[in-house]
Design a protein around this motif. Structure first.
Motif, PDB file in Angstrom:
ATOM      1  N   CYS A 162      -2.818   8.872   4.249  1.00  0.00           N
ATOM      2  CA  CYS A 162      -3.990   7.383   4.285  1.00  0.00           C
ATOM      3  C   CYS A 162      -4.477   6.924   4.910  1.00  0.00           C
ATOM      4  CB  CYS A 162      -2.753   6.381   3.825  1.00  0.00           C
ATOM      5  SG  CYS A 162      -1.557   6.795   1.386  1.00  0.00           S
ATOM      6  N   TYR A 163      -3.903   7.436   5.966  1.00  0.00           N
ATOM      7  CA  TYR A 163      -4.566   6.867   7.567  1.00  0.00           C
ATOM      8  C   TYR A 163      -5.816   7.686   8.370  1.00  0.00           C
ATOM      9  CZ  TYR A 163      -4.272   5.511  12.446  1.00  0.00           C
ATOM     10  OH  TYR A 163      -5.452   4.940  13.765  1.00  0.00           O
ATOM     11  N   ALA A 164      -5.454   8.857   7.208  1.00  0.00           N
ATOM     12  CA  ALA A 164      -7.019   9.796   8.093  1.00  0.00           C
ATOM     13  C   ALA A 164      -8.223   9.318   6.509  1.00  0.00           C
ATOM     14  CB  ALA A 164      -6.414  11.284   7.737  1.00  0.00           C
ATOM     15  N   ASN A 165      -7.554   8.928   5.312  1.00  0.00           N
ATOM     16  CA  ASN A 165      -8.615   8.305   5.031  1.00  0.00           C
ATOM     17  C   ASN A 165      -9.690   7.159   4.729  1.00  0.00           C
ATOM     18  OD1 ASN A 165      -9.518  10.592   2.759  1.00  0.00           O
ATOM     19  ND2 ASN A 165      -7.152  10.822   3.253  1.00  0.00           N
ATOM     20  N   GLY A 166      -9.122   6.003   5.954  1.00  0.00           N
ATOM     21  CA  GLY A 166      -9.178   4.864   6.581  1.00  0.00           C
ATOM     22  C   GLY A 166      -8.668   3.761   4.947  1.00  0.00           C
ATOM     23  N   ALA A 167      -7.371   3.853   4.136  1.00  0.00           N
ATOM     24  CA  ALA A 167      -6.794   3.749   3.106  1.00  0.00           C
ATOM     25  C   ALA A 167      -5.330   2.807   3.512  1.00  0.00           C
ATOM     26  CB  ALA A 167      -5.912   4.546   2.034  1.00  0.00           C
ATOM     27  N   HIS A 168      -5.343   1.797   4.970  1.00  0.00           N
ATOM     28  CA  HIS A 168      -4.743   0.996   5.767  1.00  0.00           C
ATOM     29  C   HIS A 168      -3.715   0.072   4.410  1.00  0.00           C
ATOM     30  CE1 HIS A 168      -8.356   1.192   8.180  1.00  0.00           C
ATOM     31  NE2 HIS A 168      -7.121   1.958   8.540  1.00  0.00           N
ATOM     32  N   VAL A 169      -4.252  -0.348   3.893  1.00  0.00           N
ATOM     33  CA  VAL A 169      -3.075  -1.379   2.949  1.00  0.00           C
ATOM     34  C   VAL A 169      -2.240   0.102   2.393  1.00  0.00           C
ATOM     35  CG1 VAL A 169      -3.185  -2.561   1.155  1.00  0.00           C
ATOM     36  CG2 VAL A 169      -4.589  -2.849   2.587  1.00  0.00           C
ATOM     37  N   ALA A 170      -2.733   1.001   1.592  1.00  0.00           N
ATOM     38  CA  ALA A 170      -1.891   1.841   1.738  1.00  0.00           C
ATOM     39  C   ALA A 170      -1.405   2.377   1.925  1.00  0.00           C
ATOM     40  CB  ALA A 170      -2.868   2.810   0.606  1.00  0.00           C
ATOM     41  N   ALA A 171      -1.123   3.088   3.533  1.00  0.00           N
ATOM     42  CA  ALA A 171      -0.846   3.814   4.457  1.00  0.00           C
ATOM     43  C   ALA A 171       0.522   2.409   5.016  1.00  0.00           C
ATOM     44  CB  ALA A 171      -1.172   3.671   5.777  1.00  0.00           C
ATOM     45  N   ILE A 172       0.071   1.660   4.758  1.00  0.00           N
ATOM     46  CA  ILE A 172       1.866   0.245   4.805  1.00  0.00           C
ATOM     47  C   ILE A 172       2.422   0.308   4.129  1.00  0.00           C
ATOM     48  CG2 ILE A 172       1.898  -2.328   5.515  1.00  0.00           C
ATOM     49  CD1 ILE A 172      -1.149  -1.907   7.183  1.00  0.00           C
ATOM     50  N   LYS A 173       2.147   0.117   2.842  1.00  0.00           N
ATOM     51  CA  LYS A 173       3.294   0.059   1.366  1.00  0.00           C
ATOM     52  C   LYS A 173       4.030   1.401   1.463  1.00  0.00           C
ATOM     53  CE  LYS A 173       0.330  -2.218  -1.330  1.00  0.00           C
ATOM     54  NZ  LYS A 173      -0.875  -2.411  -2.366  1.00  0.00           N
TER      55      LYS A 173
END
Length: 270
Positions: A162-173
């Protein structure tokens, strides 16, 4: 190399990880020896030798190494590895390969559709890497249940993706889910009586954080910042994010990640 392909000659360690994921294990889509040969053929390889009974991973690594100088062939393998059509019988087994690909400066986009490789910044492989907290522990250091340790490690890998793909909210979840999973299993394995009459399936993350601090397993500073991560984890509920009037970004994630590292380190040291 195919036109505009971002893939170069892969590092030997990346090839080994690629071979591991292709072969699979108890936590990954498992392929028997002859199925590995089929997989390479389905990826578009020509003249794949017949599987000879050698150890699966060694055989797969030998095949990848033979074509290491031809990124086009390895790109075919990566595309097939992330193609949902390879997992029609077990779609949940689609592997997260960006966690190791990103070190090569590439990642797979649209893994739920038709994957393609794109160039990216390898520094994205180290979220929070500029911070002071380096992860020293592994899931198996903390949890004796091997299946659960593997599942939680997969959550951590998905957070990297998620981090690598810019999905920051998803990574935090995902980090919040990982935190809850680790804490509940640590409490259950170390001293289940601390849960009282509450089922491990119903205990709150707020309670788990407090319990682990009171037991002396995580420090006061870690406890305090865990609650901040918990609040962001609650953004899984859209109304919670609306109420906070704040959209987490990469900086938010870079602050949350060291908290998880600190929790895991404290648990390993206690």
């Amino acid at each position: 190399m195919t036109p505009h392909s971002p893939l170069g000659i892969l590092d030997a360690n990346t090839l080994e990880e690629l071979a591991r994921v292709i072969c699979g294990d108890e936590h990954l889509y498992y392929r028997k020896g002859y199925e590995i040969a089929w997989f390479l053929e389905h990826a578009g390889w020509q003249r794949v030798p017949e599987y000879d009974g050698e150890y699966r991973r060694e055989w797969a690594l030998a095949r990848l190494t033979e074509r290491r100088e031809d990124p086009t062939e390895l790109e075919k393998v990566l595309h097939r590895l992330a193609d949902p059509r390879e997992y029609l019988d077990e779609p949940e087994q689609l592997p997260a390969v960006n966690a190791f690909l990103i070190h090569e400066g590439v990642r797979l986009e649209n893994p739920g559709g038709r994957p393609r490789l794109v160039a990216c910044d390898p520094s994205l492989a180290h979220p929070g890497s500029q911070g002071p907290v380096e992860l020293r522990a592994t899931m198996t250091d903390l949890i004796t249940d091997q299946n659960m340790a593997g599942l939680l490690q997969h959550r951590l890998d998905e957070a990297h993706t998620c981090y690598a793909n810019g999905a920051h909210v998803a990574a935090i979840k995902m980090l919040g889910s990982l935190l809850e999973g680790v804490l509940v299993h640590v409490v259950h394995e170390r001293n289940a009586s601390l849960l009282g009459a509450t089922s491990p399936d119903r205990v709150s993350l707020d309670s788990l954080i407090k319990t682990c601090h009171d037991a002396g397993w995580i420090g006061a500073d870690v406890e305090r910042f865990c609650h901040e991560l918990r609040k962001y984890r609650n953004f899984v509920h859209p109304r919670a994010e609306i109420r906070e009037a704040h959209a987490p970004d990469r900086d938010t994630l870079d602050m949350c990640w060291p908290v998880v590292n600190a929790v895991l380190n404290d648990l390993a040291d206690s």
